[in-house]
Design an enzyme around this catalytic site. Structure first.
Site, mmCIF file in Angstrom:
data_model
loop_
_atom_site.group_PDB
_atom_site.id
_atom_site.type_symbol
_atom_site.label_atom_id
_atom_site.label_comp_id
_atom_site.label_asym_id
_atom_site.label_seq_id
_atom_site.Cartn_x
_atom_site.Cartn_y
_atom_site.Cartn_z
ATOM 1 N N GLY A 1 7.073 -2.362 -3.663
ATOM 2 C CA GLY A 1 6.564 -1.169 -3.431
ATOM 3 C C GLY A 1 7.038 -0.128 -4.580
ATOM 4 O O GLY A 1 6.558 -0.259 -5.694
ATOM 5 N N ARG A 2 8.148 0.590 -4.495
ATOM 6 C CA ARG A 2 8.577 1.584 -5.254
ATOM 7 C C ARG A 2 8.812 0.932 -6.596
ATOM 8 O O ARG A 2 9.053 1.748 -7.593
ATOM 9 C CB ARG A 2 9.714 2.373 -4.633
ATOM 10 C CG ARG A 2 9.499 3.315 -3.468
ATOM 11 C CD ARG A 2 10.437 3.670 -3.064
ATOM 12 N NE ARG A 2 11.389 2.923 -2.373
ATOM 13 C CZ ARG A 2 12.686 2.894 -1.869
ATOM 14 N NH1 ARG A 2 13.312 4.159 -2.187
ATOM 15 N NH2 ARG A 2 13.479 1.830 -1.577
ATOM 16 N N PRO B 1 0.912 -1.246 -0.123
ATOM 17 C CA PRO B 1 0.002 -0.062 -0.022
ATOM 18 C C PRO B 1 0.819 1.018 -0.023
ATOM 19 O O PRO B 1 1.715 1.284 0.788
ATOM 20 C CB PRO B 1 -0.674 -0.324 1.309
ATOM 21 C CG PRO B 1 0.073 -0.940 2.012
ATOM 22 C CD PRO B 1 0.628 -1.911 1.150
ATOM 23 N N MET B 2 0.546 2.232 -0.847
ATOM 24 C CA MET B 2 1.438 3.255 -1.240
ATOM 25 C C MET B 2 0.482 4.501 -1.123
ATOM 26 O O MET B 2 -0.600 4.645 -1.991
ATOM 27 C CB MET B 2 2.190 3.218 -2.238
ATOM 28 C CG MET B 2 3.488 2.520 -2.094
ATOM 29 S SD MET B 2 4.536 2.504 -3.466
ATOM 30 C CE MET B 2 3.427 1.294 -4.666
ATOM 31 N N ALA B 3 0.402 5.442 -0.231
ATOM 32 C CA ALA B 3 -0.327 6.546 -0.132
ATOM 33 C C ALA B 3 -0.424 7.304 -1.597
ATOM 34 O O ALA B 3 0.606 7.768 -1.950
ATOM 35 C CB ALA B 3 0.111 7.593 1.016
ATOM 36 N N ASN C 1 10.336 -7.204 2.002
ATOM 37 C CA ASN C 1 10.349 -5.862 1.281
ATOM 38 C C ASN C 1 11.660 -5.170 1.284
ATOM 39 O O ASN C 1 12.156 -5.036 2.329
ATOM 40 C CB ASN C 1 9.029 -5.044 1.840
ATOM 41 C CG ASN C 1 8.596 -3.866 1.355
ATOM 42 O OD1 ASN C 1 8.397 -2.970 1.895
ATOM 43 N ND2 ASN C 1 8.901 -3.834 -0.141
ATOM 44 N N GLY C 2 11.921 -4.479 0.262
ATOM 45 C CA GLY C 2 12.977 -3.727 0.272
ATOM 46 C C GLY C 2 13.992 -4.196 -0.922
ATOM 47 O O GLY C 2 14.568 -5.144 -1.082
ATOM 48 N N CYS D 1 5.595 2.784 8.919
ATOM 49 C CA CYS D 1 5.652 4.127 8.430
ATOM 50 C C CYS D 1 6.857 4.681 9.210
ATOM 51 O O CYS D 1 6.579 5.094 10.411
ATOM 52 C CB CYS D 1 4.384 4.757 8.473
ATOM 53 S SG CYS D 1 4.276 6.385 7.793
ATOM 54 N N GLN E 1 -5.138 -1.903 3.984
ATOM 55 C CA GLN E 1 -3.994 -1.690 4.950
ATOM 56 C C GLN E 1 -4.712 -0.775 6.117
ATOM 57 O O GLN E 1 -5.316 0.313 5.790
ATOM 58 C CB GLN E 1 -2.853 -1.424 4.765
ATOM 59 C CG GLN E 1 -1.693 -1.247 5.853
ATOM 60 C CD GLN E 1 -0.390 -0.864 5.397
ATOM 61 O OE1 GLN E 1 -0.178 0.489 5.148
ATOM 62 N NE2 GLN E 1 0.723 -1.711 5.641
#
Length: 399
Positions: free
Chosen positions: A255-256, A43-45, A231-232, A128, A97
């Site tokens: 994510g990114r 989840p990414m804002a 993750n990462g 976060c 999330q």
């Protein structure tokens, strides 16, 4: 050729299966959910709204998580929070999330998600690193308070149990190198009945800078018996396979790496299935993907708001391509389909994908923080059972 459409029948076979592989070899089990391939969209804002989730899902199967919302915002029926709980018709497995610091509020919010929104999976955010969150005791700061973390997880798992909905958590290595919390968080999550834990291999102090600690992810995998997701620094499909081989994790969180690159999920599906890699997209194929993204965003609201939302994605889609400064600027100000199509028509569709971008970081990076912002006296004890953390949910994304 990039895939840009997918029928509902291709999405998932049932509420409890994501993907359509006949083999359980690479599948991830999250409670009753089978995630095959074992890939989760982080989840990414401002990013992972229903449009982006659908765009990614059209590329390959996985678990696609809604933007983070706050438990208090949901319980208090905050308009902004409720507006974020949108799902497209093909999104049969709804994943959300949730951010929160209060066990009672968190339990109430998870029950609302299960009962009123037919959510199939709830992920709790304890990772976060944003200063406005950590300085009030939320996000990556909260796992330092072990008793408080246990209270929240116990309450959330109990609330979802009647619905058969799994609860997972996402966290970080810790506040900083000297205050690591991930192993205790993993043990607490397992004891509380969480179905899985995802670990971003950075501390809050690192934020998104530096290199992710995959050794820490491996240590967590060896420490707990519930599934662990890593993750990462997963920028390409090969990175996901390498992480799983190196750490033994059960799945990966993306994510990114997918910013401006929804086809990463296609590449991941091929990699896990052992299929040959598909050709990198040309600029013409990237244009078509961006146009599809625009259509989906407009479908959530209207042309002006949808295309305004698309603007932040432009730099990611065209990263490394010879687009030109003036055209990039105009694409970043687009407000209509007529304007968008005119600008896209100026791009050479035969330009090859810039291979120099492969494996390189995308999205925010920045530098490590000198010090993590924390409430006064936060590090004096690890309980937090009786703390008043109501301020930690004020002004946070998602209500």
């Amino acid at each position: 050729m990039l895939t840009t459409t997918l029928s509902d029948t291709d999405l998932s076979e049932s509420q409890h299966q994501i993907g359509c592989s006949d083999s359980d070899k690479s599948a991830l089990r999250v409670g009753p959910l089978k995630v095959d391939p074992p890939v989760v969209l982080a989840p990414m804002a401002g990013i992972t709204n229903a449009a982006f989730r659908q765009l990614c899902r059209e590329q390959g199967a996985g678990l696609y998580v809604c933007e983070m919302i706050t438990s208090r915002g949901l319980v208090e029926r905050d308009r902004k929070t409720l507006s974020m709980l949108k799902f497209d018709l093909g999104e049969r497995v709804r994943s959300v999330q949730l951010y929160g610091v209060d066990p009672v509020i968190m339990a109430h919010a998870t029950e609302i998600l299960c009962n009123e929104y037919s959510v199939s999976h709830v992920d709790l955010n304890f990772g976060c690193p944003v200063p406005k969150v950590t300085r009030k005791g939320g996000g990556a700061a909260l796992p330092y308070k072990r008793d408080r973390l246990r209270m929240i997880l116990d309450a959330a798992v109990k609330a979802t149990a009647p619905y058969g909905v799994p609860v997972t958590i996402k966290t970080r290595i810790g506040i900083d190198h000297d205050h690591q919390t991930f192993l205790d968080a993993g043990r607490i999550a397992e004891d509380s009945g969480c179905a899985a834990i995802a670990l971003h291999g950075r501390t809050a102090q690192q934020a998104y800078a530096g290199k992710a600690d995959w050794n820490g992810i491996a240590a967590l995998k060896a420490h707990v018996s519930i599934p662990v997701l890593g993750n990462g620094d997963i920028w390409e499909a090969a990175d996901a396979l390498q992480m799983m081989s190196q750490t033994g994790v059960d799945g990966v969180v993306i994510g990114r790496g997918c910013l401006g690159r929804p086809w990463l999920f296609r590449d991941l599906a091929d990699a896990y299935a052992g299929r040959p890699s598909q050709p990198l997209p040309t600029l013409g194929e990237v244009k078509r993907m961006l146009r599809r993204h625009a259509e989906l965003l407009v479908g959530l609201s209207d042309e002006l708001h949808g295309l305004s939302d698309l603007r932040k994605h432009m730099a990611w889609y065209f990263k490394g391509f010879p687009v030109g400064g003036e055209l990039r600027h105009r694409l970043g100000m687009v407000s209509s389909f007529v304007e968008l199509d005119h600008l896209l028509s100026q791009l050479d569709p035969d330009v090859s994908f810039p291979t120099s971008e492969l494996g390189s970081p995308r999205g925010r990076q920045g530098a490590p923080r000198a010090k993590v912002a924390l409430p006064d006296g936060w590090l004096t004890d690890t309980s937090g059972r009786d703390l008043d953390l109501a301020a930690a949910e004020q002004g946070i994304s998602g209500g």
